[in-house]
Design an enzyme around this catalytic site. Structure first.
Site, PDB file in Angstrom:
ATOM      1  N   ASP A   8       0.851  -1.191   0.000  1.00 11.78           N
ATOM      2  CA  ASP A   8       0.000   0.000   0.000  1.00 11.78           C
ATOM      3  C   ASP A   8       0.884   1.236   0.000  1.00 11.78           C
ATOM      4  O   ASP A   8       1.742   1.399   0.879  1.00 11.78           O
ATOM      5  CB  ASP A   8      -0.910   0.011   1.228  1.00 11.78           C
ATOM      6  CG  ASP A   8      -2.011  -1.038   1.142  1.00 11.78           C
ATOM      7  OD1 ASP A   8      -2.045  -1.786   0.143  1.00 11.78           O
ATOM      8  OD2 ASP A   8      -2.840  -1.105   2.064  1.00 11.78           O
ATOM      9  N   ASP A 129     -15.084  -3.705  -2.730  1.00  5.20           N
ATOM     10  CA  ASP A 129     -14.800  -3.502  -1.312  1.00  5.20           C
ATOM     11  C   ASP A 129     -16.133  -3.336  -0.602  1.00  5.20           C
ATOM     12  O   ASP A 129     -16.878  -2.398  -0.900  1.00  5.20           O
ATOM     13  CB  ASP A 129     -13.930  -2.253  -1.111  1.00  5.20           C
ATOM     14  CG  ASP A 129     -12.648  -2.310  -1.946  1.00  5.20           C
ATOM     15  OD1 ASP A 129     -12.142  -3.419  -2.153  1.00  5.20           O
ATOM     16  OD2 ASP A 129     -12.179  -1.246  -2.384  1.00  5.20           O
TER      17      ASP A 129
END
Length: 257
Positions: A8, A129
């Site tokens: 990330d 998500d």
């Protein structure tokens, strides 16, 4: 089952968030290229990159770091975060990214996803998500009324090559994946499902392996490989293509001979 390490990116650094909360970020390495090389050396067959800044602003914001990674490693890379127009997707492919992961636009501009799937066949993955079964968008800052399973069906029809399913309540928590939601999704569609969020141990990966026949073909692992709860090398050995269960017996040898 493929084990995919996650990197990330926030301001060019390798971080992890807790349940997608930008205010709860932890820096693991200032140099993401170093991290990418490490995961490749430990046996990763692909990398999952998330442009956290991009997800927030709506366009790629860590292109320099992503390009540096694709230039330094030989395994393929998938990238998501802030991809909301054709130009952004093309930018990634131009710097060596193999797959673009589309999230927010799947809800807000589904026809764009369809167009990109036609233009770049096999290279478009849709990231779903979910928060309590509903799709979250814009870097998880907003929650829609769209059901995750219904969106997956539509994206499959449009030509998406796979679905990455993340349970936001599990992400970054090391609480284990949401097996029930993954099973429901995998049984609903025929394209591969990639599990993301909550993997805390090799045991979690083995539980996901039970869903492989339903179509859960890979698992993204994040925080656990940074905290040391999971050794990437051992995880790949446990559930990857060379796991002991897949090694054929030596039929020329008998312990009774």
């Amino acid at each position: 089952m493929e084990v995919i390490p996650a990197i990330d990116l926030l301001a060019g650094r390798c971080v992890r968030l807790y349940q997608g909360d930008y205010a709860q970020s932890q820096v693991f390495n200032e140099n993401p290229v170093e991290v990418a090389k490490q995961w490749q050396d430990e046996g990763a067959t692909r990398l999952h990159l998330v442009d956290l800044d991009g997800a927030k602003v709506g366009k790629p914001a860590n292109l320099e770091a992503i390009a540096a990674i694709t230039q330094e490693i030989s395994i393929p890379v998938e990238v998501g975060g802030g991809l909301r127009d054709r130009e952004s997707v093309k930018q990634l492919f131009d710097i060596g990214v193999r797959w673009a992961i589309l999230g927010t636009v799947a809800v807000e501009q589904p026809q764009l996803v369809q167009s990109l799937c036609q233009e770049f066949p096999t290279q478009i993955i849709v990231g779903i998500d979910a928060r309590n079964g509903k799709v979250a968008t814009r870097g998880w800052l907003e929650t829609s009324e769209v059901e995750a399973t219904q969106l997956a069906i539509q994206m499959q029809e449009f030509g998406a090559s796979a679905i990455i399913y993340t349970d936001i309540h599990r992400d970054g928590t090391l609480a284990g994946p949401n097996l029930e939601a993954l099973r429901e999704l995998a049984n609903t569609i025929s394209i591969p499902v990639i599990a993301s969020g909550g993997v805390s141990s090799v045991t979690d990966l083995l539980s996901l392996l039970a869903l492989e026949p339903q179509g859960v073909t890979a698992a993204i692992v994040g925080r656990a490989i940074y905290t040391g709860d999971v050794s990437l090398r051992e995880a790949i050995r446990a559930v990857g293509s060379g796991r002991i269960q897949d090694i054929p017996p030596n039929l020329d040898f008998s312990s009774f001979a």
